[in-house]
Design an enzyme around this catalytic site. Structure first.
Site, PDB file in Angstrom:
ATOM      1  N   TRP A 388      36.186  -9.036   4.562  1.00  0.00           N
ATOM      2  CA  TRP A 388      34.770  -8.944   4.094  1.00  0.00           C
ATOM      3  C   TRP A 388      33.715  -8.684   5.381  1.00  0.00           C
ATOM      4  O   TRP A 388      32.517  -8.385   5.138  1.00  0.00           O
ATOM      5  CB  TRP A 388      34.232 -10.378   3.836  1.00  0.00           C
ATOM      6  CG  TRP A 388      34.325 -11.467   4.732  1.00  0.00           C
ATOM      7  CD1 TRP A 388      35.169 -11.669   5.657  1.00  0.00           C
ATOM      8  CD2 TRP A 388      33.133 -12.235   5.154  1.00  0.00           C
ATOM      9  NE1 TRP A 388      34.801 -12.712   6.470  1.00  0.00           N
ATOM     10  CE2 TRP A 388      33.676 -13.090   6.106  1.00  0.00           C
ATOM     11  CE3 TRP A 388      32.022 -12.531   4.545  1.00  0.00           C
ATOM     12  CZ2 TRP A 388      32.813 -14.154   6.881  1.00  0.00           C
ATOM     13  CZ3 TRP A 388      31.327 -13.529   5.089  1.00  0.00           C
ATOM     14  CH2 TRP A 388      31.574 -14.247   5.983  1.00  0.00           C
ATOM     15  N   ASP A 389      34.348  -8.573   6.703  1.00  0.00           N
ATOM     16  CA  ASP A 389      33.472  -8.254   7.764  1.00  0.00           C
ATOM     17  C   ASP A 389      32.720  -7.044   7.874  1.00  0.00           C
ATOM     18  O   ASP A 389      31.598  -6.931   8.130  1.00  0.00           O
ATOM     19  CB  ASP A 389      34.761  -7.958   9.028  1.00  0.00           C
ATOM     20  CG  ASP A 389      35.599  -9.322   9.254  1.00  0.00           C
ATOM     21  OD1 ASP A 389      35.633 -10.179   8.313  1.00  0.00           O
ATOM     22  OD2 ASP A 389      36.275  -9.354  10.351  1.00  0.00           O
ATOM     23  N   GLU A 517      36.411 -21.384   7.263  1.00  0.00           N
ATOM     24  CA  GLU A 517      37.739 -21.520   6.846  1.00  0.00           C
ATOM     25  C   GLU A 517      38.311 -22.956   7.484  1.00  0.00           C
ATOM     26  O   GLU A 517      39.549 -23.357   7.293  1.00  0.00           O
ATOM     27  CB  GLU A 517      38.746 -20.521   7.535  1.00  0.00           C
ATOM     28  CG  GLU A 517      38.421 -19.183   6.934  1.00  0.00           C
ATOM     29  CD  GLU A 517      39.101 -17.937   7.482  1.00  0.00           C
ATOM     30  OE1 GLU A 517      39.967 -18.191   8.414  1.00  0.00           O
ATOM     31  OE2 GLU A 517      39.005 -16.961   6.772  1.00  0.00           O
ATOM     32  N   LYS A 629      34.358 -23.826  11.307  1.00  0.00           N
ATOM     33  CA  LYS A 629      35.023 -22.745  12.318  1.00  0.00           C
ATOM     34  C   LYS A 629      33.854 -21.673  12.441  1.00  0.00           C
ATOM     35  O   LYS A 629      33.823 -21.215  13.663  1.00  0.00           O
ATOM     36  CB  LYS A 629      36.162 -21.954  11.534  1.00  0.00           C
ATOM     37  CG  LYS A 629      36.654 -20.806  12.322  1.00  0.00           C
ATOM     38  CD  LYS A 629      37.737 -20.095  11.546  1.00  0.00           C
ATOM     39  CE  LYS A 629      38.620 -19.072  12.171  1.00  0.00           C
ATOM     40  NZ  LYS A 629      39.274 -18.334  11.276  1.00  0.00           N
ATOM     41  N   GLN A 630      33.039 -21.383  11.755  1.00  0.00           N
ATOM     42  CA  GLN A 630      31.891 -20.493  11.549  1.00  0.00           C
ATOM     43  C   GLN A 630      30.892 -20.883  10.839  1.00  0.00           C
ATOM     44  O   GLN A 630      30.897 -21.272   9.962  1.00  0.00           O
ATOM     45  CB  GLN A 630      32.430 -19.156  11.515  1.00  0.00           C
ATOM     46  CG  GLN A 630      32.837 -18.832   9.974  1.00  0.00           C
ATOM     47  CD  GLN A 630      33.655 -17.750   9.582  1.00  0.00           C
ATOM     48  OE1 GLN A 630      34.669 -17.513  10.186  1.00  0.00           O
ATOM     49  NE2 GLN A 630      33.202 -16.764   9.093  1.00  0.00           N
TER      50      GLN A 630
END
Length: 831
Positions: A388-389, A517, A629-630
């Site tokens: 998806w980046d 994640e 994580k993000q």
């Protein structure tokens, strides 16, 4: 590398040793050789064009962290062996293949090899010129016999000729005669040096999920070899053992010298070698030119690919080498005219920014029919997969800078639609579910919790294509292809979700994973629900737009997709009733419906040697905590910023930032962007700088696996959308900048419906200038302005918006209450 405390700004000068890495706004240069960080420098000096990539290994081919020559989409397949089977698991893995290496040119003087780690180097400089796309290395070597030798090597991967790489290698003896040997090779490494990988894992799939395991078998099967004694052309052809993909590589050689020279040629299954022996005299330059061509296919015989290589090499020979370098320079001049961003008064940031934007070009320019891998074509990290980046971090840049490249990447997703429909059926859903990670269109993620469960990829793709259509006005793409993606992804959401009938009813989506994640398989993940709502609304809007404006296209679409008008109404109802988690007590949006019930992880007291968390704690440990994580909710605040108030954005940012580890390179650009918007200027600059140097300073310790392409695309977003304040909501364009106090100005460009607009932001004003095309309409700080080719428009800025303290707070570590009023205590789990 020891992480910097999150509340401590880090000077830009600390990221790179400027004795080794001088500041030059248009070049990245290395002033002395070090064998301590070969993996990083091989990535930093890698060259590519989106199709073909050559890692920055030195020509001598021995001193290396990982040799690498990659062709986008050229992969091997393998059976995924699950420890415990279940229905619908991914079955076939895909991994990018390290192609035969044509970079190798070995030098011997007096029969002594040049070996950089032990060589007596009097002079050394290696430079990547961002305006020419040429990598140049110049050294002066004192041989063991005391003779001084000047070596100049150049390398280029062509942006204008998709299948072409050019290398030159010059040797000049400075003070004494000597026999010189140059051994030019195409080397297929099958001897343990190879970089073939058997798995690229998501979290939970290996010791380091960012890396991959090796195959225990031969991957490339030799098909044919050829050497032309008259011309110096050598060629090799291969077939991948399981995927059946084929590859052909050929190289032409020519040598220029006034001294006597002899040539020998040799080819076998895994090597083609052209060796020149020269009786060299001092002051005479020996120049070897090597022109290489790569072609690949999903199944065309290797013999046909070698014919294609011949045509490429013949064309270059006819056009001449000078033209190839001139065309490269012209292509990049056009690219920078569209893509360049100027950060006034910040030369170090300027250099790093241009290196990042150059990487986006190297990852996407000639992808043409393939996707954009997470590492581009600079390394084997993540197995060469597409994520998806691309849609969230890279395509916004391409959409507003080089829209034709964005269209190519979106058409690649469209061509995946049949496989996405099959995957949805595997998971008992209607519509289409795009794979979380893939090369050939089939799901390759063996860890569903942090892979297939990330259904939000459907909405991410729909979001990217919507921005592209709105920014370009490409209704042809909408009518013929994009609408199919919108319809099929909308169908998935209404089938995946369900209605709960309290009050007027609400629509819920359970059992999914958001971008973070460290929290998996949850109910009503806010990011997923907000993006699914957008997807549903956009699909309904597109269908109704076709029905109204293009009835013939609408009729073809209805027949093609078997669309019922009731479906569109169902999408609209589900979108309006979508459950959006919100906690009235804390005044924030929980990341999911049960997120606030979890204990908070005490990041402030987590030792640096236990980061990133995924390498030191079992997933089940991490999943029990409030730790990210993000950016997850914070990313939603950006992508769907018109759905949140400024106060909500600030509250959410202040809550989530202290528990976001930044273990993902996708995080810093988003945190910088929202920090700028809500007024944390110092923090925004710090996150932006971290994003700039993710690879340049190897901040995550894995730059050796390749460039983090999503982060490089996100850098542009931080500048244009964050500090530059540009937003696009449903085709309405606005600018509300937040210029850092230490910056003199910020200049960026936007291509909107065939008009290129130059945006210059200073502390006092926004200036809009049409560089190409008729112009566009913007809302600047709420004021509607039309900028035309006639003259620039200057909009004064009364202020730059709120500027807050550098660290948000109090934040969750001050003590968070559950819904029942009890306090959650922050702890650090034992590893």
């Amino acid at each position: 590398m020891t992480p910097v405390p999150r509340d401590t700004p880090r000077p830009v000068s600390d990221y790179l040793d400027r004795h080794r890495w001088p500041i030059d706004e248009w070049r990245l240069s290395e002033r002395f050789f070090s064998a301590d960080d070969l993996g990083r420098t091989e990535t930093l000096f890698a060259l590519g064009n989106g199709y073909l990539g050559l890692r920055g290994n030195v020509e001598e081919g021995r001193e290396s962290h990982s040799h690498g020559t990659f062709v986008n989409g050229f992969h091997e397949t393998w059976k995924i062996n699950h420890a415990e089977e279940a229905f619908g698991f991914a079955r076939v893995g895909q991994t990018i293949v390290n192609a035969p290496d044509a970079k190798v040119i070995r030098l011997y003087v007096d029969d002594e090899p040049l070996l950089l780690p032990v060589a007596d180097l009097i002079e050394y400089e290696r430079t990547l010129d961002l305006r020419t796309g040429v990598l140049c290395r110049e050294i002066v070597w004192r041989t063991p016999a005391g003779k001084r030798v000047r070596i100049k090597a150049q390398r280029m991967v062509s942006f204008t000729q998709r299948h072409l790489a050019v290398m030159t290698f010059e040797v000049t003896l400075l003070d004494a005669a000597a026999p010189i040997t140059l051994s030019s090779q195409i080397l297929n490494r099958q001897d343990g040096e190879d970089e073939y990988h058997v798995r690229s894992a998501a979290m939970g799939e290996g010791a380091d999920p960012r890396k991959a395991e090796r195959f225990g078998r031969r991957v490339l099967l030799p098909q044919l070899q050829h050497a032309d004694e008259e011309t110096g052309r050598v060629m090799l052809g291969y077939k991948a053992a399981e995927s059946g993909m084929t590859l052909g590589v050929g190289a032409d050689h020519s040598i220029e010298t006034v001294d006597p020279v002899q040539r020998q040629m040799q080819v076998d299954d895994d090597m083609a070698k052209v060796v020149y022996q020269i009786d060299a005299q001092p002051g005479h330059t020996v120049r070897l030119t090597k022109v290489a061509s790569y072609h690949t296919s999903r199944g065309v015989p290797a013999r046909e690919l070698l014919d294609r290589c011949r045509r490429t090499l013949d064309r270059v020979e006819a056009e001449g080498l000078r033209r190839q370098f001139d065309d490269q320079k012209a292509w990049l001049a056009d690219y920078w005219a569209k893509a360049d961003v100027t950060i006034g008064g910040q030369p170090a940031l300027q250099q790093a920014m241009r290196w990042n934007l150059f990487q986006v070009a190297q990852a996407s320019a000639r992808a043409e029919g393939a996707g954009i891998p997470a590492k581009g074509v600079t390394g084997s990290g993540y197995g060469g997969h597409y994520f998806w980046d691309t849609e969230i971090y890279v395509l916004p840049f391409l959409t507003y800078v080089y829209p034709q490249l964005a269209r190519s990447a979106l058409r690649f997703r469209y061509n995946m639609l049949p496989a996405a429909r099959r995957r949805a059926r595997d998971l008992s859903n209607r519509g289409a579910l795009f794979p979380w990670r893939t090369i050939n269109g089939e799901e390759a993620s063996a860890y569903y919790a942090a892979g297939t469960a990330q259904y939000h990829i459907d909405a991410d793709i729909s979001y990217a294509l919507s921005r592209y259509v709105d920014a370009t006005g490409d209704t042809d793409f909408l009518m013929r292809e994009a609408v199919d993606i919108l319809v099929e992804t909308a169908r998935l959401w209404t089938d995946l979700g369900f209605w709960r009938s309290e009050g007027r009813g609400s629509f819920h989506i359970h059992g999914v994973t958001g971008p973070d994640e460290y929290t998996t398989v949850v109910n009503d993940n806010l990011f997923t629900n907000v993006m699914a709502r957008f997807n549903l609304r956009r699909a309904a809007r597109a269908v109704r737009e076709l029905e109204r404006a293009w009835p013939q296209a609408y009729g073809r679409m209805v027949a093609r997709l078997h669309l019922d008008s009731d479906e569109v109404e169902e999408w609209e109802r589900a979108a309006e009733a979508m459950a959006i988690p919100y906690d009235e007590h804390l005044g924030i949006h929980p990341q999911d419906s049960h997120f606030l019930e979890r204990e908070v992880w005490d990041l402030a007291h987590t030792p640096a040697d236990k980061r990133p968390l995924l390498l030191h704690y079992h997933p089940l440990v991490i999943y029990r905590f409030q730790v990210l994580k993000q950016a997850d909710v914070v990313l939603a605040l950006y992508l769907q910023g018109d759905q949140f108030t400024t106060e909500q954005k600030r509250s959410d940012f202040e809550y989530y930032d202290p528990i976001t580890t930044g273990d993902s390179t996708l995080s810093a650009v988003v945190q910088a962007l929202i920090a700028a918007e809500v007024g944390y200027s110092d923090m925004a600059v710090r996150y932006f700088t971290e994003a700039l140097y993710v690879d340049l300073a190897d901040l995550h310790g894995n730059a050796s696996d390749g460039v983090h392409v999503a982060s490089t695309g996100g850098v542009w977003g931080t500048l244009a959308n964050g500090f530059g304040g540009f937003r696009d909501y449903n085709g309405e364009f606005s600018i509300d900048p937040r210029l850092p106090v230490s910056w003199d100005e910020l200049v960026y460009r936007l291509t909107i419906k065939k008009s290129r607009i130059r945006v210059r932001v200073t502390a006092d004003a926004v200036e809009l200038t049409v560089e190409e095309g008729p112009g566009a309409k913007f809302s600047v700080r709420g004021k509607i302005v039309h900028v035309t080719a006639a003259e620039p428009v200057v909009v004064p800025l009364a202020d730059q918006g709120p500027v807050l303290a550098g660290t948000p707070g109090p934040g969750p570590l001050e003590g968070v209450r559950r819904a029942d009023g009890s306090i959650i205590t922050a702890t650090v789990p034992h590893p």
